[in-house]
Design a protein around this motif. Structure first.
Motif, PDB file in Angstrom:
ATOM      1  N   GLU A  87      73.868  36.750   7.491  1.00  0.00           N
ATOM      2  CA  GLU A  87      75.028  37.624   7.631  1.00  0.00           C
ATOM      3  C   GLU A  87      74.636  39.054   7.992  1.00  0.00           C
ATOM      4  N   GLU A  90      75.372  40.898  11.587  1.00  0.00           N
ATOM      5  CA  GLU A  90      76.770  41.270  11.818  1.00  0.00           C
ATOM      6  C   GLU A  90      77.112  42.578  11.124  1.00  0.00           C
ATOM      7  N   VAL A 397      75.395  43.746   3.155  1.00  0.00           N
ATOM      8  CA  VAL A 397      75.902  42.371   3.038  1.00  0.00           C
ATOM      9  C   VAL A 397      76.707  42.208   1.760  1.00  0.00           C
ATOM     10  N   ARG A 401      80.611  41.377   0.852  1.00  0.00           N
ATOM     11  CA  ARG A 401      80.995  40.196   0.063  1.00  0.00           C
ATOM     12  C   ARG A 401      81.792  40.590  -1.182  1.00  0.00           C
TER      13      ARG A 401
END
Length: 531
Positions: A87, A90, A397, A401
């Motif tokens: 991830e 991105e 990240v 999340r």
């Protein structure tokens, strides 16, 4: 004050979360609080860069995953490693869209560096001030969002839970819930309460527990200590990463960091005799993982009776060095060191906490409605040792999340209106600040001498006895005097010191960043130490 989302800390983890939640809910209030200025964070001092698979012709997710697992020495959560690595690119693209500038080569392609433990060139960087550039881009984006309030000079004292409503809360309590925080407003010197539906801790690390550290003075482990006091779960605190190459300046704190990227570009470590010693310790030589390099330097210093080793850059291209490392070059020149003519004196310094507040794959802590990300969190990514430049990646990240999960929960949470005001009855103004400042020096001395790069059972035992005394003295001071930032930071550092020592005592093996000469072998029974 009441706010829907409360973010404690303004580094890359906290700002990533704040931006995303504010944009998702333009009608809800997002408050970011920080104990000094918004840009004074560990992020600001991150020099090297951010790791991510960018050149898929030469690199791959599998390679980055494998490098992370090797560095973590068997204690990484493989699922978390896969999440962060896959991830991550991105999230990097998002911060580039916010305006972050990473260095490019003459062809206009991103210039990818290589650091210790990495098998490929995958480090994006901005000169030698990558963290500062990323923070700049995030803060500029944040200032365009109308429903974010940024509050400076606001020191969080404690997390509010059922304990403050008069209920017994223990480690066994299953539904510990966060309702907000008590803060010391440094503008009026009063303790106020901030109620929040969801709180995110992004309070950074705890390097100030040691005498020599690359961390800024604000890195006092506040979030970790507050969660422990609130009976939340903390894990793996024994794994304190010492950066191998901090500039050697006796008595100067924080230490100036000489980024690992210098070795990635060809810098060579040498001892007082001019020997390139790393080949004796690891086949990867100067680009071995940080735990190995730091122990090697520590051993060379002890063997030769010196307080530092040298980083040799004399053979490197001057123009390229100045372009890539302008701040390092200027700092050394101010000290009278021409890196093209003289070697740089370096020594290890406390740098990063691989453990912290235990979280799941969505950044949820063991306390309801409380998330954690960034260095204060233990996500499972780093295991026993962090791979270079994975920290900024992890922060972005998990900031994302935490945002994804909390926006699913916010609609089911109400404010708890019964929270009492802070009770300061019976306390007086502190009479002697020396009681606080001297205790902090004692703590740093204890941790540096007994709980450093190399440990023994008797050193850990002595550290715990001395910490017990400091704890008793400081708690008595806390109960009898009015709260100050200095007293709160001391209290938090003592708690963090205790957690590091206790984790180190429990770990009867040597693994990653924890090396105990009484237990030099690795144990077959891998486990995380949860406190």
């Amino acid at each position: 004050m009441q706010t829907d989302f409360l973010v404690i800390g303004s580094g890359i983890a906290g700002l990533t979360y704040a931006l995303k939640t504010a944009k998702a809910f333009p009608g809800k209030k997002v408050t970011v609080i920080t104990k000094t200025q918004a840009d004074e964070t560990n992020t600001k001092y991150a020099q090297g860069g951010i790791a991510g698979v960018w050149d898929e012709e030469k690199d791959s997710y599998d390679k980055h995953i494998e490098d992370t697992l090797i560095a973590g020495d068997g204690l990484c959560n493989e699922r978390i490693v896969e999440i962060v690595v896959t991830e991550g690119p991105e999230r990097i693209k998002e911060i580039i869209a916010y305006g972050a500038q990473f260095d490019k080569d003459e062809k206009g392609e991103y210039s990818l560096g290589k650091e210790g433990g990495h098998s490929e060139n995958r480090i994006l960087h901005h000169k030698d001030v990558t963290g500062k550039e990323m923070e700049r881009a995030l803060l500029e984006e944040l200032r365009t969002i109308s429903n974010i309030e940024l509050v400076n000079h606001c020191f969080v004292v404690d997390i509010i839970t059922q304990h403050h409503l008069g209920y017994l809360v223990t480690k066994s309590t299953l539904d510990i819930t966060c309702y907000g925080v008590y803060v010391l407003n440094l503008h009026n010197n009063r303790i106020e309460k901030i109620l929040a539906k969801i709180c995110l801790l992004a309070t950074g690390g705890c390097g100030q527990a040691y005498r020599t550290t690359t961390n800024p003075r604000i890195a006092t482990g506040d979030g970790i200590a507050m969660v422990y006091r609130a009976k939340g779960k903390i894990e793996n605190m024994e794994f304190i990463q010492f950066h191998p190459t901090a500039l050697y300046e006796p008595g100067v704190s924080p230490s100036f960091l000489i980024t690992e990227a210098v070795r990635g570009d060809g810098g060579i470590l040498r001892n007082k005799n001019g020997e390139a010693f790393m080949e004796r310790y690891d086949e990867r030589r100067d680009l071995a993982p940080r735990d190995i390099v730091a122990r090697a330097i520590d051993n060379e210093m002890k063997r030769n009776g010196t307080e530092h080793v040298y980083l040799d850059c004399r053979h490197m291209d001057k123009e390229k060095f100045i372009h890539h490392f302008p701040n390092i070059y200027e700092k050394c020149m101010r000290m009278g060191i021409d890196v093209m003519q003289q070697m740089i004196p370096v020594a290890p310094a406390a740098h990063y906490s691989c453990g912290g507040i235990k979280t799941d794959e969505w950044g949820r802590t063991s306390i309801q409605n409380l998330y954690a990300c960034g260095e204060c969190a233990s996500t499972g990514l780093h295991g026993a040792n962090r791979l270079a430049s994975n920290s900024l990646l992890e922060a972005m990240v998990f900031g994302h999340r935490c945002y994804l999960d909390s926006i699913q929960q916010i609609g089911h949470i109400s404010f708890e209106e019964r929270i009492p005001d802070w009770d300061a009855k019976g306390t007086t103004e502190p009479g002697e600040m020396i009681l606080i400042t001297q205790s902090q020096k004692e703590l740093q001395q204890i941790m540096s001498d007994y709980v450093g790069i190399v440990r023994t059972d008797i050193r850990l035992e002595r550290a715990m006895k001395r910490l017990d005394l400091l704890f008793t003295e400081t708690e008595a001071l806390y109960r009898s005097t009015k709260v100050s930032p200095q007293l709160c930071e001391l209290r938090n550092l003592i708690t963090v010191g205790y957690l590091i020592v206790k984790g180190a005592e429990f770990r009867k093996e040597s693994r990653g960043l924890h090396f105990n000469t009484d237990h030099p072998q690795k144990s077959e029974l891998l486990q995380n130490i949860i406190l």
